[in-house]
Write an enzyme that holds these catalytic residues in place. Sequence first.
Site, PDB file in Angstrom:
ATOM      1  N   CYS A   1      -5.548   1.675   6.011  1.00  9.87           N
ATOM      2  CA  CYS A   1      -6.299   0.458   6.338  1.00  9.87           C
ATOM      3  C   CYS A   1      -5.860  -0.084   7.681  1.00  9.87           C
ATOM      4  CB  CYS A   1      -6.127  -0.590   5.242  1.00  9.87           C
ATOM      5  SG  CYS A   1      -4.490  -1.328   5.202  1.00  9.87           S
TER       6      CYS A   1
ATOM      7  N   LEU B   1     -26.892  -2.706 -27.501  1.00 10.61           N
ATOM      8  CA  LEU B   1     -26.375  -2.959 -26.154  1.00 10.61           C
ATOM      9  C   LEU B   1     -26.391  -1.678 -25.319  1.00 10.61           C
ATOM     10  CD1 LEU B   1     -25.209  -4.975 -24.166  1.00 10.61           C
ATOM     11  CD2 LEU B   1     -22.943  -4.572 -25.138  1.00 10.61           C
ATOM     12  N   ASN B   2     -26.088  -0.551 -25.948  1.00 12.49           N
ATOM     13  CA  ASN B   2     -26.143   0.721 -25.221  1.00 12.49           C
ATOM     14  C   ASN B   2     -27.533   0.937 -24.639  1.00 12.49           C
ATOM     15  OD1 ASN B   2     -23.497   1.349 -25.739  1.00 12.49           O
ATOM     16  ND2 ASN B   2     -23.933   2.762 -27.423  1.00 12.49           N
TER      17      ASN B   2
ATOM     18  N   ASP C   1     -17.673  -5.386 -37.273  1.00  8.60           N
ATOM     19  CA  ASP C   1     -16.305  -4.850 -37.351  1.00  8.60           C
ATOM     20  C   ASP C   1     -15.197  -5.872 -37.126  1.00  8.60           C
ATOM     21  OD1 ASP C   1     -17.657  -2.486 -37.545  1.00  8.60           O
ATOM     22  OD2 ASP C   1     -17.273  -1.856 -35.467  1.00  8.60           O
TER      23      ASP C   1
ATOM     24  N   TRP D   1     -13.693   5.510 -40.435  1.00 12.43           N
ATOM     25  CA  TRP D   1     -13.695   5.864 -39.040  1.00 12.43           C
ATOM     26  C   TRP D   1     -14.599   7.052 -38.810  1.00 12.43           C
ATOM     27  CZ3 TRP D   1     -11.544   2.332 -36.069  1.00 12.43           C
ATOM     28  CH2 TRP D   1     -10.548   1.535 -36.592  1.00 12.43           C
TER      29      TRP D   1
ATOM     30  N   ALA E   1     -18.411   7.057 -30.400  1.00 15.11           N
ATOM     31  CA  ALA E   1     -18.029   8.194 -31.243  1.00 15.11           C
ATOM     32  C   ALA E   1     -19.172   8.422 -32.216  1.00 15.11           C
ATOM     33  CB  ALA E   1     -16.753   7.855 -32.008  1.00 15.11           C
TER      34      ALA E   1
ATOM     35  N   HIS F   1       0.841  -1.191   0.000  1.00 17.62           N
ATOM     36  CA  HIS F   1       0.000   0.000   0.000  1.00 17.62           C
ATOM     37  C   HIS F   1       0.882   1.248   0.000  1.00 17.62           C
ATOM     38  CE1 HIS F   1      -3.806  -2.126   1.741  1.00 17.62           C
ATOM     39  NE2 HIS F   1      -3.418  -2.625   0.587  1.00 17.62           N
TER      40      HIS F   1
ATOM     41  N   GLU G   1       1.102   3.849   1.897  1.00 14.80           N
ATOM     42  CA  GLU G   1       1.724   4.249   3.169  1.00 14.80           C
ATOM     43  C   GLU G   1       2.998   3.443   3.410  1.00 14.80           C
ATOM     44  OE1 GLU G   1      -1.329   3.302   2.474  1.00 14.80           O
ATOM     45  OE2 GLU G   1      -2.793   3.924   3.962  1.00 14.80           O
TER      46      GLU G   1
ATOM     47  N   CYS H   1      -1.831  -0.902   7.485  1.00 14.18           N
ATOM     48  CA  CYS H   1      -0.959   0.274   7.383  1.00 14.18           C
ATOM     49  C   CYS H   1      -0.932   1.019   8.711  1.00 14.18           C
ATOM     50  CB  CYS H   1      -1.437   1.193   6.260  1.00 14.18           C
ATOM     51  SG  CYS H   1      -1.134   0.472   4.645  1.00 14.18           S
TER      52      CYS H   1
HETATM   53  C1  AOF Z   1      -4.717  -0.467  -1.596  1.00 11.90           C
HETATM   54  N1  AOF Z   1      -3.665   0.387  -1.637  1.00 11.90           N
HETATM   55  O1  AOF Z   1      -2.465   2.036  -0.815  1.00 11.90           O
HETATM   56  C2  AOF Z   1      -4.410   1.408   0.335  1.00 11.90           C
HETATM   57  C3  AOF Z   1      -5.517   0.515   0.365  1.00 11.90           C
HETATM   58  O2  AOF Z   1      -6.324  -6.423  -0.530  1.00 11.90           O
HETATM   59  P1  AOF Z   1      -5.391  -5.546   0.225  1.00 11.90           P
HETATM   60  O3  AOF Z   1      -4.801  -6.180   1.423  1.00 11.90           O
HETATM   61  O4  AOF Z   1      -4.356  -4.922  -0.664  1.00 11.90           O
HETATM   62  O5  AOF Z   1      -6.295  -4.359   0.822  1.00 11.90           O
HETATM   63  C4  AOF Z   1      -7.062  -3.596  -0.028  1.00 11.90           C
HETATM   64  C5  AOF Z   1      -7.853  -2.594   0.772  1.00 11.90           C
HETATM   65  O6  AOF Z   1      -7.008  -1.771   1.549  1.00 11.90           O
HETATM   66  C6  AOF Z   1      -8.636  -1.651  -0.100  1.00 11.90           C
HETATM   67  O7  AOF Z   1      -9.908  -2.161  -0.388  1.00 11.90           O
HETATM   68  C7  AOF Z   1      -8.724  -0.390   0.744  1.00 11.90           C
HETATM   69  O8  AOF Z   1      -9.853  -0.495   1.594  1.00 11.90           O
HETATM   70  C8  AOF Z   1      -7.491  -0.440   1.634  1.00 11.90           C
HETATM   71  N2  AOF Z   1      -6.446   0.594   1.321  1.00 11.90           N
HETATM   72  N3  AOF Z   1      -5.610  -0.395  -0.625  1.00 11.90           N
HETATM   73  O9  AOF Z   1      -4.844  -1.308  -2.467  1.00 11.90           O
HETATM   74  C9  AOF Z   1      -3.456   1.314  -0.719  1.00 11.90           C
HETATM   75  N4  AOF Z   1      -4.196   2.318   1.265  1.00 11.90           N
HETATM   76 ZN    ZN Z   2      -3.105  -0.226   3.850  1.00 12.25          ZN
END
Ligand code: AOF
Ligand code: ZN
Length: 373
Positions: A75, A300-301, A200, A170, A154, A50, A52, A84
């Site tokens: 987290c 589909l849209n 296409d 196009w 487009a 992550h 942090e 973290c």
């Molecule tokens: C991230 N990146 O920098 C921060 C996150 O599956 P994990 O263990 O990687 O955890 C994912 C969760 O951690 C994510 O859903 C979010 O809530 C929290 N923060 N996640 O991937 C990060 N800070």
């Molecule tokens: Zn984290």
Amino acid sequence: MTDREYMERAISLAERGRGWTNPNPMVGAVIVKDGRIIGEGFHARWGELHAERRAIASLTESAEGASLYVTLEPCCHYGKTPPCTEAILEQKIARVVIGSRDPNPKVAGKGAEILRKAGVMVEEDFMREECDCLNPVFFHYITTGMPYVVMKYAMTADGKIATKTGASKWISGDRSRKAVHEMRHNYMGIMAGIGTVLADDPMLNVRLEGKKSPIRIICDSSLRIPADSRICQTAKEYKTIVACGAVTEMMKEKEQTLEQKGIEIVSLPDNEGRIDLKKLMKYLGDKGIDSVLLEGGAALNESALSAGIVQKVKVFLAPKIFGGEKAMTPVMGKGVEFPGQAVLMELEGISQIGQDILLEYKVGGEERCLQGS
Ligand code: AOF
Ligand code: ZN
């Protein structure tokens, strides 16, 4: 530098993860001591550290007493990586400035609370709007379990997506088509209807250095996709899911042929035996697909808008006029009777790409983000 500038730095670091972190959020972090940045990082790829922890790993000196600026609440759960919050406390960081709140039920306020209880000075909602713009996809996916869907097409200045003969190559210019490839990298899935495949024979991949291709999802109620189409022939290289309606006896053999080509087939019929798009979104969400770029066609849209699965619409408007009452428009089907029944959108951005204009709309309303998803 000011608090705002540190958070802006964290936001621009977070941006570098675009397209690589899904279905996790993009997050950036900056550690500051005595007015100097002593560490910074961002979440670079799904499954990796992550933001942090990346910032902590880059520290050039002790972070004791430092401030951490982070675009998303830290987290506090054991996921693919340990919490973290633990790393922040271990480093004896004194102050944590948080941008977005994390709606992930495993975190949702608990991260900030743990830090506060441990004596850290925590500021929440700092530049929250700017930080929230990084992750509309994550917020939608984590709260609904369904992918964030962006409908893209487009059209000419007279609202056509093909000529009266069905020719569509196009409509937009080179630069817009390159922008579409960049866009595709940002989504985990790309979805098109069988009409588009038959007309296409597209690849629906990304042909740009250093970018990744999304999972291809084809909506094909009765499995009409030709086994020799480019999509089928490259299914081992680019993951491909074909969604269909009820599988009849006649479709069984075709189903096997497609499976042998490496295609995943999923039958999700609605009451009329066609594809239930809501169920399809749930199915994709369960597979960890957090975002889908919907590249139409017209039928589909219309089904996607009627099913209420679209969050955003991106329109490339080309400086051409095709004319002709038989020429297709982006959304066909029955249409509404009165303007009051329209699908309402909110304009979020206008930009010029070469000679084309890109219009970006949010379906319904709610949050506004000029760039981002
Ligand atoms: C991230 N990146 O920098 C921060 C996150 O599956 P994990 O263990 O990687 O955890 C994912 C969760 O951690 C994510 O859903 C979010 O809530 C929290 N923060 N996640 O991937 C990060 N800070
Ligand atoms: Zn984290």
